[in-house]
Structures are given as structure tokens and as C-alpha cells.
Design a protein around this motif. Structure first.
Motif, PDB file in Angstrom:
ATOM      1  N   LYS A 127      44.102  14.992  34.718  1.00 38.98           N
ATOM      2  CA  LYS A 127      42.552  15.074  35.517  1.00 38.98           C
ATOM      3  C   LYS A 127      41.778  16.185  34.827  1.00 38.98           C
ATOM      4  O   LYS A 127      40.643  16.403  35.323  1.00 38.98           O
ATOM      5  CB  LYS A 127      43.113  15.653  36.908  1.00 38.98           C
ATOM      6  CG  LYS A 127      43.640  14.317  37.481  1.00 38.98           C
ATOM      7  CD  LYS A 127      43.628  14.769  39.012  1.00 38.98           C
ATOM      8  CE  LYS A 127      43.938  15.979  39.533  1.00 38.98           C
ATOM      9  NZ  LYS A 127      44.854  16.002  40.598  1.00 38.98           N
ATOM     10  N   SER A 168      49.192  22.321  31.457  1.00 39.57           N
ATOM     11  CA  SER A 168      50.485  21.168  31.560  1.00 39.57           C
ATOM     12  C   SER A 168      49.977  19.765  31.188  1.00 39.57           C
ATOM     13  O   SER A 168      48.946  19.543  30.340  1.00 39.57           O
ATOM     14  CB  SER A 168      50.528  21.322  33.049  1.00 39.57           C
ATOM     15  OG  SER A 168      49.617  20.565  33.701  1.00 39.57           O
ATOM     16  N   GLU A 169      51.038  18.840  31.476  1.00 40.19           N
ATOM     17  CA  GLU A 169      50.595  17.473  31.144  1.00 40.19           C
ATOM     18  C   GLU A 169      49.371  16.956  31.930  1.00 40.19           C
ATOM     19  O   GLU A 169      48.996  15.994  31.472  1.00 40.19           O
ATOM     20  CB  GLU A 169      51.805  16.674  31.337  1.00 40.19           C
ATOM     21  CG  GLU A 169      52.151  16.471  32.890  1.00 40.19           C
ATOM     22  CD  GLU A 169      53.017  17.646  33.556  1.00 40.19           C
ATOM     23  OE1 GLU A 169      53.122  18.308  33.075  1.00 40.19           O
ATOM     24  OE2 GLU A 169      53.306  17.116  35.015  1.00 40.19           O
ATOM     25  N   ASN A 170      48.843  17.666  32.846  1.00 34.68           N
ATOM     26  CA  ASN A 170      47.780  17.194  33.478  1.00 34.68           C
ATOM     27  C   ASN A 170      46.522  17.380  32.738  1.00 34.68           C
ATOM     28  O   ASN A 170      45.404  17.052  33.247  1.00 34.68           O
ATOM     29  CB  ASN A 170      47.559  17.919  34.908  1.00 34.68           C
ATOM     30  CG  ASN A 170      48.714  17.490  35.741  1.00 34.68           C
ATOM     31  OD1 ASN A 170      49.506  16.491  35.673  1.00 34.68           O
ATOM     32  ND2 ASN A 170      49.055  18.535  36.677  1.00 34.68           N
ATOM     33  N   GLU A 172      47.036  25.629  35.569  1.00 36.30           N
ATOM     34  CA  GLU A 172      46.850  25.056  37.072  1.00 36.30           C
ATOM     35  C   GLU A 172      46.596  26.093  38.077  1.00 36.30           C
ATOM     36  O   GLU A 172      45.853  25.682  38.823  1.00 36.30           O
ATOM     37  CB  GLU A 172      48.399  24.640  37.274  1.00 36.30           C
ATOM     38  CG  GLU A 172      49.000  23.516  36.297  1.00 36.30           C
ATOM     39  CD  GLU A 172      48.550  22.214  36.758  1.00 36.30           C
ATOM     40  OE1 GLU A 172      47.969  22.220  37.893  1.00 36.30           O
ATOM     41  OE2 GLU A 172      48.725  21.208  35.986  1.00 36.30           O
TER      42      GLU A 172
END
Ligand SMILES: *[C@@H]1O[C@H](CO)[C@@H](O)[C@H](O)[C@H]1NC(C)=O
Ligand SMILES: *[C@@H]1O[C@H](CO)[C@@H](O)[C@H](O)[C@H]1NC(C)=O
Ligand SMILES: *[C@@H]1O[C@H](CO)[C@@H](O)[C@H](O)[C@H]1NC(C)=O
Ligand SMILES: *[C@@H]1O[C@H](CO)[C@@H](O)[C@H](O)[C@H]1NC(C)=O
Length: 406
Positions: free
Chosen positions: A140, A163-165, A233
Motif C-alpha cells: 500500500k 515491511s512487505e507492505n 509502519e
């Protein structure tokens, strides 16, 4: 860079037995497919009838091979040709059978709206399987670094904080993209290489708002940022909580930084205003006392970036002065622009270019020339903005408000 060849991948097994078995299975399988796949349905599969008028089939016409599907194409094609003379150029507005959708994106008015995909993303896809199953995760957020391979260990450390986001996008100004292969994450990253360009040059060309529309937040960062005290995050959470459309992490060490606004404060989550030297801020809601972050580690919301992208000038590459103008993209700016103190960064080398934190490296020997250009660009940008603003108010026949003077 990925080069794709559609040739057979893999190795022929050494063992003859296996080869024979494989061949046999292949033959049987191929036969079954052939039997269960009549030609007519195949043709329908490839060319659904409603697409026919838009397919250019002149080639098939000329060949006149006589297969039934081709004759079918031929008829459709000639009927399109018959009607073409009535409106080839320009839209005949009375002809309601022709598609014309003014609400479509500019230039795509002839398309039925449901087929228009005006926006895109950087998600990597597979070459096989169902498209709907390509993506196991849709990040995102987007983070971009403008990098040279000299700083790769620093970037490696930084990327690990995301992160993987997050989709990682690297802009390489030294052309040495393969130097990054040693990092596992580099395989998932997007690499854009163009020599000796600056962050805003890349951003204007490769971060069009429609291309990055999938991302809630876009990080446009320099390479010399220390992230020991930063968690991406957590940062996003704070930015959402405080409604920051344009933000940056607080900056340490305080020494050497010019602007009070971007210095990290130890006493809270975010701050949106500050005090400067006497006389610097006639209006406390305006830069450099509020509505202001620098352009070294900026984070934009999707909407704010859509505006800022349009403000980036194609011939100005260093982006000086852009930080003072960011406030034009959000309203009220002094509430939606701010600095996040509890997730903060270390500006590692205080660059000779001053406080703007441009990507360093290739121009060090010519630092003076670069600095001159930076200053010149800043003046040009200010003048253009002032002129554009004057032109607007003249056009609208309104008296310009005092506060836009800067
Ligand atoms: C071509 O025009 C004729 C009448 O003008 C119409 O009957 C026919 O459907 C049109 N064909 C196409 C493919 O639009
Ligand atoms: C469209 O129709 C109107 C009235 O029916 C006519 O006056 C006009 O000239 C037509 N326009 C075109 C481009 O055919
Ligand atoms: C990624 O985003 C999802 C959804 O917002 C969240 O639940 C998850 O914790 C995030 N991953 C990390 C590593 O924070
Ligand atoms: C703008 O500035 C002038 C003089 O500096 C002042 O007289 C006027 O009241 C100001 N207008 C507004 C809307 O602040």
C-alpha cells in the motif's frame, strides 16, 4: 532489467527412459487437447465477435485463404470500411452509435468507460498462471531512493526498515544497477537507471500520479539517511492519526541543520509549527515556521502527490524552493504538513550543498557549479510561481490576498 524469451526453459533429462516417457505423455496429451478443442470454439475464444470491427484484418483479406473464420473476419472488416467514410476524423456528435465519452481520461474518449484502466502500479507479475492470482500481497506504500552504489549498505539498512507492505523503487544515478544484486530484496525492487539525474527529475518522469495511484503514501527519499530510530509502519500510523498529507521524520543531529522546523523534538509525536529567528516568519502559519518540510525525506499522501507532481518543473532538477511551495497543495497547510518526532532519522553526512540534502556523489568535484544552479533554479521557480499566480488573479479579476506573496 528482465529479458524474457518465450523459448522452452529447462533441460532435457539425461536418461533415455525418462525422455521416452515424457515424449509419450506429451503426445497423448497433445492429442487429447486437439480432439477436445474444435476449431470454431478456438476462433471464438481468440476473437469474441464484439471485438471484430476494431481489428485490422487487411492482411487476412489479401491472403484470401478461404478458411471459414477468415471469411467471417473479412465480412466484418468490409462493413466497417463502408461506414468509415462518414466519420473518420473528428467526432460526429449526432452519430450515437459511435462511442464518445467526455468523462474518460483525455484522449481515451473513444473507449467504452468500463475498459479504461487509467491508473497503474509497480506490482510485479508472473508470466504464467491466472492474472488474478499473480499478487499475493499488494503493498500500500511506495518508497523510492535515489541511489549510487557507494551508498548501498546504507540503503540496505534503510530498506530493511520497510515491511512487505512497501514497494521499493530505486533510481540509479550512477548506472551501476547490478551492484545491488547481492541483496535479496533487490530482486523484488524496481530499478530505474538514468545517469546523473536528480531525485525530482526521476520523480517527475517515473512517479506520475496515475502510475503510483495504488499507494496510500509515497516516500521520496535521499540515500544518506540513517534509519536506526525509524519504523515505517509506525510512521504511517502517526501520519494517519495526525492527518499529515505531507510530512518528514524529525531530523538529527540538530547541529548543522538550518531550519528549526525539521529538527527532531523529544517531547511528542509530531509538530506542525515552530519558531524561527526574529523576522523570519511574519505569518506564523507560513514557511519556514509552519506548512513546511524539507525535500530530503519527504512523505506524500496520494492526493498531495498528485498536486505536487504537477508543480515540479521539467527543467528544474534540484528542487530548491519546492519545499516552500508544498503548502500550495494542501489546505489548511499548517495543519496538514508536519514533522514526525517519535520516528526520526539521522542525516548522515551534512552535504556541502547546504541543507537541501540532494543526492551527492557524482558532482562533488563540481559542487560549486551545482550550488549556483540550485540557487538559480530557486529564483526561476519563485518567479514562475509569482507570475502564474498573478496571471490567475488577473484572469479572475480578483485582488490577490496578501499572504500568497512568498
Ligand atoms: C454500416 O451502416 C449501415 C447503414 O448505414 C448499418 O446498417 C450497418 O450496421 C453499419 N455497419 C457497421 C459495422 O457499423
Ligand atoms: C446534428 O443534428 C442537428 C439537428 O438534428 C443538426 O443541426 C447538426 O448539423 C447535426 N450535426 C452534425 C455534425 O451532423
Ligand atoms: C502490513 O499491512 C497489514 C494491513 O494494514 C498489517 O496488518 C500488517 O501488520 C502490515 N505488516 C507489517 C509487517 O507491519
Ligand atoms: C494587505 O496588506 C496591506 C498593506 O500591507 C493592508 O493594508 C491590507 O489590509 C492587507 N490585506 C489583507 C487582506 O490582509
Amino acid at each position: 532489467m528482465v529479458s524474457v524469451t518465450c523459448s522452452v526453459v529447462g533441460r532435457i533429462p539425461n536418461e533415455t527412459v525418462r525422455l521416452i516417457i515424457t515424449t509419450f505423455i506429451g503426445l497423448v496429451f497433445g492429442f487429447l487437447i486437439g480432439v477436445s478443442f474444435p476449431t470454431t470454439s478456438l476462433a471464438k475464444l481468440i476473437y469474441p465477435s464484439s471485438f471484430l470491427p476494431s481489428i485490422d484484418l487487411t492482411y487476412i483479406e489479401d491472403k484470401n485463404v478461404g478458411l471459414s473464420t477468415q471469411t467471417f473476419f473479412h465480412r466484418a472488416q468490409s462493413s466497417v470500411k463502408d461506414n468509415e467514410s462518414s466519420s473518420t476524423h473528428g467526432q460526429n456528435l449526432n452519430d450515437t452509435s459511435k462511442i464518445w465519452v467526455p468523462k474518460n481520461p483525455w484522449g481515451a474518449e473513444r473507449l467504452p468507460p468500463d475498459i479504461v484502466a487509467a491508473e497503474s502500479d509497480f506490482y510485479l507479475r508472473r508470466l504464467w498462471g491466472k492474472p488474478s492470482e499473480d499478487l499475493t500481497i499488494k503493498p500500500k506504500y511506495l518508497v523510492t531512493f535515489t541511489v549510487g552504489s557507494d551508498q548501498k549498505n546504507n540503503i540496505d539498512a534503510a530498506v530493511k526498515k520497510f515491511s512487505e507492505n512497501f514497494t521499493i523503487l530505486l533510481f540509479h544515478y550512477d548506472g551501476r544497477t547490478s551492484a545491488w544484486d547481492e541483496f535479496e530484496w533487490s530482486k523484488r525492487a524496481i530499478h530505474v537507471s538514468a545517469r546523473k539525474q536528480t531525485k525530482w527529475w526521476y520523480a517527475k518522469r517515473f512517479l506520475h500520479p496515475d502510475i503510483v495511484a495504488a499507494y496510500d503514501y509515497i516516500f521520496i527519499w535521499d540515500e544518506d539517511i540513517g534509519v536506526q530510530h525509524f519504523d515505517a509502519e509506525e510512521y504511517i500510523k502517526l501520519v494517519r492519526k495526525h492527518g499529515l498529507e505531507i510530512s518528514q521524520p524529525g531530523c538529527e543531529p540538530n547541529k548543522g541543520l538550518t531550519w528549526q522546523m525539521t529538527k527532531r523534538r523529544g517531547d511528542g509525536e509530531v509538530h506542525k509549527e515552530t519558531e524561527e529567528k526574529p523576522g523570519w516568519c511574519p505569518d506564523p502559519h507560513l514557511p519556514p515556521c509552519a506548512a513546511f518540510v524539507e525535500i530530503m525525506a519527504t512523505v506524500f499522501s496520494r492526493d498531495a502527490w498528485r498536486c505536487v507532481w504537477h508543480m515540479i518543473q521539467n527543467d528544474l532538477v534540484h528542487g530548491w524552493g519546492l519545499d516552500f511551495a508544498l503548502r500550495r497543495c494542501v489546505d489548511p497547510a499548517h495543519e496538514k504538513i508536519g514533522v514526525v518526532d517519535s520516528q526520526w532519522i539521522v542525516h548522515q553526512n551534512i552535504p556541502s550543498l547546504g541543507n537541501q540534502g540532494q543526492a551527492q556523489g557524482w558532482w562533488k568535484s563540481r559542487a560549486t557549479g551545482v550550488k549556483e544552479r540550485c540557487t538559480k533554479e530557486w529564483r526561476m521557480f519563485q518567479n514562475r510561481m509569482a507570475q502564474a499566480e498573478r496571471a490567475y488573479y488577473r484572469e479572475m479579476a480578483i485582488e490577490p490576498p496578501n499572504s500568497t506573496a512568498r
